[in-house]
Scaffold this motif. Sequence first.
Motif, short mmCIF file in Angstrom:
data_model
loop_
_atom_site.label_atom_id
_atom_site.label_comp_id
_atom_site.label_asym_id
_atom_site.label_seq_id
_atom_site.Cartn_x
_atom_site.Cartn_y
_atom_site.Cartn_z
N HIS A 235 -11.40 62.45 -49.96
CA HIS A 235 -11.04 61.62 -50.78
C HIS A 235 -11.28 60.36 -50.79
O HIS A 235 -11.61 59.72 -49.82
CB HIS A 235 -9.49 61.83 -51.03
CG HIS A 235 -8.57 61.25 -50.13
ND1 HIS A 235 -8.70 61.81 -48.66
CD2 HIS A 235 -7.76 60.36 -49.94
CE1 HIS A 235 -7.79 61.04 -47.84
NE2 HIS A 235 -7.42 60.11 -48.43
N HIS A 237 -9.75 57.30 -50.65
CA HIS A 237 -9.04 56.29 -50.01
C HIS A 237 -10.03 55.39 -48.98
O HIS A 237 -10.68 56.09 -48.39
CB HIS A 237 -7.81 56.46 -49.33
CG HIS A 237 -6.83 56.78 -50.42
ND1 HIS A 237 -5.76 57.43 -50.22
CD2 HIS A 237 -6.66 56.42 -51.67
CE1 HIS A 237 -4.64 57.65 -51.27
NE2 HIS A 237 -5.47 56.93 -52.19
N ASP A 239 -9.62 54.14 -45.93
CA ASP A 239 -9.41 54.62 -44.59
C ASP A 239 -10.41 56.13 -44.36
O ASP A 239 -10.54 56.42 -43.22
CB ASP A 239 -8.00 54.77 -43.93
CG ASP A 239 -7.33 55.87 -44.94
OD1 ASP A 239 -7.45 55.80 -46.01
OD2 ASP A 239 -6.58 56.31 -44.08
N HIS A 240 -10.81 56.46 -45.38
CA HIS A 240 -11.64 57.56 -45.18
C HIS A 240 -13.12 57.41 -45.80
O HIS A 240 -14.01 58.10 -45.18
CB HIS A 240 -11.28 58.81 -46.16
CG HIS A 240 -9.78 59.23 -45.50
ND1 HIS A 240 -9.72 60.34 -44.94
CD2 HIS A 240 -8.59 58.77 -45.64
CE1 HIS A 240 -8.53 60.54 -44.48
NE2 HIS A 240 -7.77 59.52 -44.93
N HIS A 330 -2.60 64.25 -53.63
CA HIS A 330 -2.71 62.85 -53.02
C HIS A 330 -3.59 61.88 -53.70
O HIS A 330 -3.48 60.57 -54.07
CB HIS A 330 -3.16 63.18 -51.54
CG HIS A 330 -3.33 61.76 -50.71
ND1 HIS A 330 -2.27 60.92 -50.48
CD2 HIS A 330 -4.40 61.22 -50.27
CE1 HIS A 330 -2.69 60.23 -49.32
NE2 HIS A 330 -4.03 60.10 -49.39
N ASP A 348 -6.19 64.37 -46.39
CA ASP A 348 -4.74 64.07 -46.57
C ASP A 348 -3.98 64.81 -47.37
O ASP A 348 -3.07 64.55 -48.00
CB ASP A 348 -4.85 62.59 -47.22
CG ASP A 348 -5.16 61.54 -45.95
OD1 ASP A 348 -5.58 61.95 -45.03
OD2 ASP A 348 -5.15 60.22 -46.21
ZN LIG Z 1 -5.46 58.77 -48.28
#
Ligand SMILES: [Zn+2]
Length: 421
Positions: A235, A237, A239-240, A330, A348
């Motif tokens: 996904h 975000h 942090d990914h 999410h 996530d």
């Molecule tokens: Zn996430």
Amino acid sequence: MPHLPEFPPSSLPAILKSKEKGNEAYSKAQFSTALTEYSRGLSHFKTSSTPPSPTNVIDSKNAGDPVVLLTSLLSNRSATYTHLRKYTEALKDADEVVGARPTWVKGFFRRGEALQGLRRHTEALEQYEIALQKDPKSGSIGVKIARIKAILEDASKGLVIHQLLPGRDLCSKSLLAPIQNLIFDYAIQMRNFIYVIENVASREALVVDACWDVDGILKYCANEKLTIVGALVTHYHFDHVGGIPPPPFDQYRVRVDGLAKLLKKLHNIKAYVNPLDIPEIIKSNPELSESRFAPTEDNGHLSLPFSNSGEGARDGGTTTLLEFIHSPGHTPGSQCVLVNGERLLSGDTLFIGSCGRLDFPDSDKVRMFASLMKLGRLKGEVVVYPGHDYGGEMTTIETEKRTGTLRPRSEADFLAEFSHD
Ligand SMILES: [Zn+2]
């Protein structure tokens, strides 16, 4: 019989100080400092010529007991060597721990970790099983055993799933890069797992959620002699996939390493992303052009090796089959990756005992419930590798159906639980 360790009584404060400093550095992932401190502490020890006698009982409550002190320093140094991927040294220290204090579970656990690093999985399993006999209630040993069993099973099918964690396998800090260290500290706090899916026969690999330390990921793959042929994204975000972090995380005024850097370094590969999450990735990584994305579909497939996909395995090797499972909730384009029908990289969407946050403007509780129900229909034995280390490396669909977020309940009950978001 091992001989008793001893040290001059006047050295005790120095040894304790080294241990404390080592532990502090270790907890901050400053492994080379930790190594120096533990070694300094150990340098005070001499082996006594007096053989152990029944009167030399180990007093595990006494931090100054030479055997307790020696073995805890060795055990901590072994763990440090494991972090630094110096597994032979880690194993040597673990062997000494077991020799000096065979009743202590830690020595066997450390042996297991070192052997796992050396890819001596069957021997690692034996050591973890001894550790579990000594400490039957330990959840962490149970997980290590489950992980090794999955590794052995995957190996028989020509598959390796590498699980990388900042602070453990990536993001090693350097005194010369203070800003980078800040990001690495942040990465360690976020506990993201980055995965590398390896097809053994072809040595082709796919990176899942390449983030935080792209150079570290590339170095890891080079060490393993792998060719990265694609990037998978669970996904959008930051942090990914990296990029500009959202407030309040933008206070560092630096971009987080991630997909854009990986695609820049490897210009032949594409990113496999659900189309609903692509615009957000481009928004925080404007240098990425749409042509670098391969939009995925729910139930869409991909197989390794790429070099002869569709024609079966090369050199008698085994094909690795991947399936994308769209799991919105999410984020709109969240997806999980099912490998060989048996391993689920859940991003996530599903964590151990919980699911991804649902309090973002574009998250959706109703869709998350449906996504979790969908994952609940997978085989119970499917091993789940989550996108963050929130309490462990892995779980199974069955465990999560028994005690986690996949347990049977109505949509209303699920929504009620998340009503505070
Ligand atoms: Zn996430």
